[in-house]
Design an enzyme around this catalytic site. Structure first.
Site, PDB file in Angstrom:
ATOM      1  N   ARG A  34       0.825  -1.221   0.000  1.00  0.00           N
ATOM      2  CA  ARG A  34       0.000   0.000   0.000  1.00  0.00           C
ATOM      3  C   ARG A  34       0.856   1.266   0.000  1.00  0.00           C
ATOM      4  NH1 ARG A  34      -4.845  -1.982   4.112  1.00  0.00           N
ATOM      5  NH2 ARG A  34      -6.043  -3.075   2.510  1.00  0.00           N
ATOM      6  N   LYS A 217     -18.857 -16.659   3.953  1.00  0.00           N
ATOM      7  CA  LYS A 217     -20.288 -16.392   4.139  1.00  0.00           C
ATOM      8  C   LYS A 217     -20.988 -15.869   2.895  1.00  0.00           C
ATOM      9  CE  LYS A 217     -19.900 -15.432   9.098  1.00  0.00           C
ATOM     10  NZ  LYS A 217     -20.130 -14.434  10.171  1.00  0.00           N
ATOM     11  N   GLY A 373      -8.755  -8.468   0.273  1.00  0.00           N
ATOM     12  CA  GLY A 373      -7.537  -8.809   1.005  1.00  0.00           C
ATOM     13  C   GLY A 373      -7.058 -10.228   0.855  1.00  0.00           C
ATOM     14  N   GLY A 396     -13.582  -3.835   0.357  1.00  0.00           N
ATOM     15  CA  GLY A 396     -14.968  -3.384   0.402  1.00  0.00           C
ATOM     16  C   GLY A 396     -15.286  -2.372  -0.679  1.00  0.00           C
TER      17      GLY A 396
END
Length: 416
Positions: A34, A217, A373, A396
């Site tokens: 990053r 999930k 990630g 996200g």
């Protein structure tokens, strides 16, 4: 305004970067991806003859000072990467002196923005169900504007270059822009690349288009799954989601992870895929283990016939073949989420097979976008980052962009 057309000479630029990097127990940066991602923007400002003020969050300190999340720890790594001795302001909300003293060609890093609750704009230590919460929330929104105004006062120009937080309406991403005119706010190079990468996937789809959604999930991915069903030709659902789908169709899944309250959602996804002519690729076999550990005993079993006391932890050989077929024939590929518990070396086979197929398709001319990630961690773990088209820094944010949602951090820059 675009960053390429702007001359930063004599200007102080405050840049929202994403320096939420992993640290070891001694506070050393273990992955500087990053930091390196922000370098083109930071170096452009300095090369033009400007000064740069970097602001970022780290971790989730929840509005309180926590040395564990102090950005002071990364000053040496940022200095080394940027090639400039980076100065540090120990209080991001009271850095007027440090910013005033900053000379052209110099760089300053502010302390963690999230040490102030005003950054996220949410009250802390107040129960959301209490009557006081809504009143506190309104008060916090006013404080958030004041916080953003303070940050804006340090500089002449604002640059948004943190795609990983672009989906958050935080002070530093979607409020601070209001204190700069349209000619003095812009996206950084990293943001521009991220937006173009998403556009390449969704705005200029070359078919066949295969999306791979992994993770544990269904609930966290249902929005993007539903959106993709109207866009893709093939949709691979893997990882822990496999067993919710297997259970929904009457299968036996042993001790595998499952969302029992999402069985109807799984059946609806299967129905919608069929209605949209999308080939839905689900696991038919898996590597089952007798415990959740790298050293557990394993066996290959059907995904819908896992023995009691066993759990599916990776995609099986037949499933990997089906994945390869859907990926290697594709011209556009999106990968978000691993196929198994890749943190355990004995259960990385499914994720490695996906990565191999993506690399093969990319070599044959496909555009491949890796985001989230865990997917990025997989690609880096396999040493294959140079064999895909683009690796997104946002998890996200990427998912929300692909889901069709407008990102506050992008919309704010483009606002009139």
């Amino acid at each position: 305004m675009t960053i390429d057309k702007f001359n930063f000479a004599g200007k102080k630029a405050i840049v929202r970067v994403d320096f939420n990097v992993p640290l070891d127990e001694n506070g050393n940066v273990t992955d500087d991806t990053r930091i390196r991602g922000a370098l083109p923007t930071l170096k452009k400002i300095l090369a033009d003859g400007g000064a740069v003020i970097m602001m970022s969050h780290m971790g989730k300190p929840k509005g309180k000072v926590n040395p564990k999340f102090s950005l002071k720890q990364i000053v040496p790594a940022v200095s080394n990467a940027l090639g400039v001795n980076v100065k540090f302001a120990a209080d991001c909300a009271n850095a007027s002196a440090e910013s005033s003293d900053l000379k052209m060609g110099e760089a300053l890093l502010l302390e963690n923005l999230r040490f102030y609750a005003e950054e996220e704009g949410k009250p802390v230590d107040i129960d959301k169900t209490s009557p006081e919460y809504e009143q506190a929330k309104k008060a916090m929104k006013v404080s958030q504007k004041d916080f953003a105004k303070k940050l804006a006062s340090y500089a002449d120009v604002y640059v948004m270059d943190a795609f990983g937080t672009a989906h958050r309406k935080h002070a530093s991403t979607a409020v601070i822009d209001t204190y700069f005119d349209k000619e003095s706010r812009m996206l950084g190079y990293l943001m521009e690349k991220e937006v173009k990468a998403v556009d390449a996937v969704l705005g200029n789809i070359k078919r066949p288009f295969t999306a791979i959604m992994g993770g544990s999930k269904v609930s966290t991915k249902i929005g993007i799954i539903e959106n993709l069903l109207g866009k893709v030709d093939n949709l691979i659902l893997c990882g822990g989601m496999t067993y919710t789908f297997a259970k929904a169709q009457g299968g036996e899944i042993g001790n595998s992870i499952v969302e029992l309250d999402k069985l109807d959602v799984a059946l609806e996804v299967i129905k919608k895929a069929e209605e949209n002519g999308v080939k839905l690729v689900l696991g038919t076999d898996c590597i089952a283990a007798d415990g959740f550990s790298n050293d557990a005993k394993t066996q290959v079993v059907p995904s819908n016939a896992i023995p009691e006391g066993w759990m599916g932890l990776d995609a099986g050989p037949e499933t990997r073949k089906a994945f390869a077929e859907a990926i290697e024939n594709a011209k556009t590929i999106l990968w978000n989420g691993p196929a198994g518990v890749f943190e355990f070396d004995n259960f990385i086979g499914g994720s490695k097979a996906i990565a191999d197929s993506i690399a093969k398709a990319t070599a044959n001319g496909a555009f491949s976008l890796i985001g989230g990630g865990d997917s990025v961690a997989c690609i880096n773990k396999f040493g294959m980052s140079d064999q895909v088209s683009y690796i997104s820094t946002g998890g996200g944010a990427l998912l929300e962009a692909i889901e069709g949602k407008e990102l506050p951090g992008v919309a704010a820059i483009k606002a009139e």
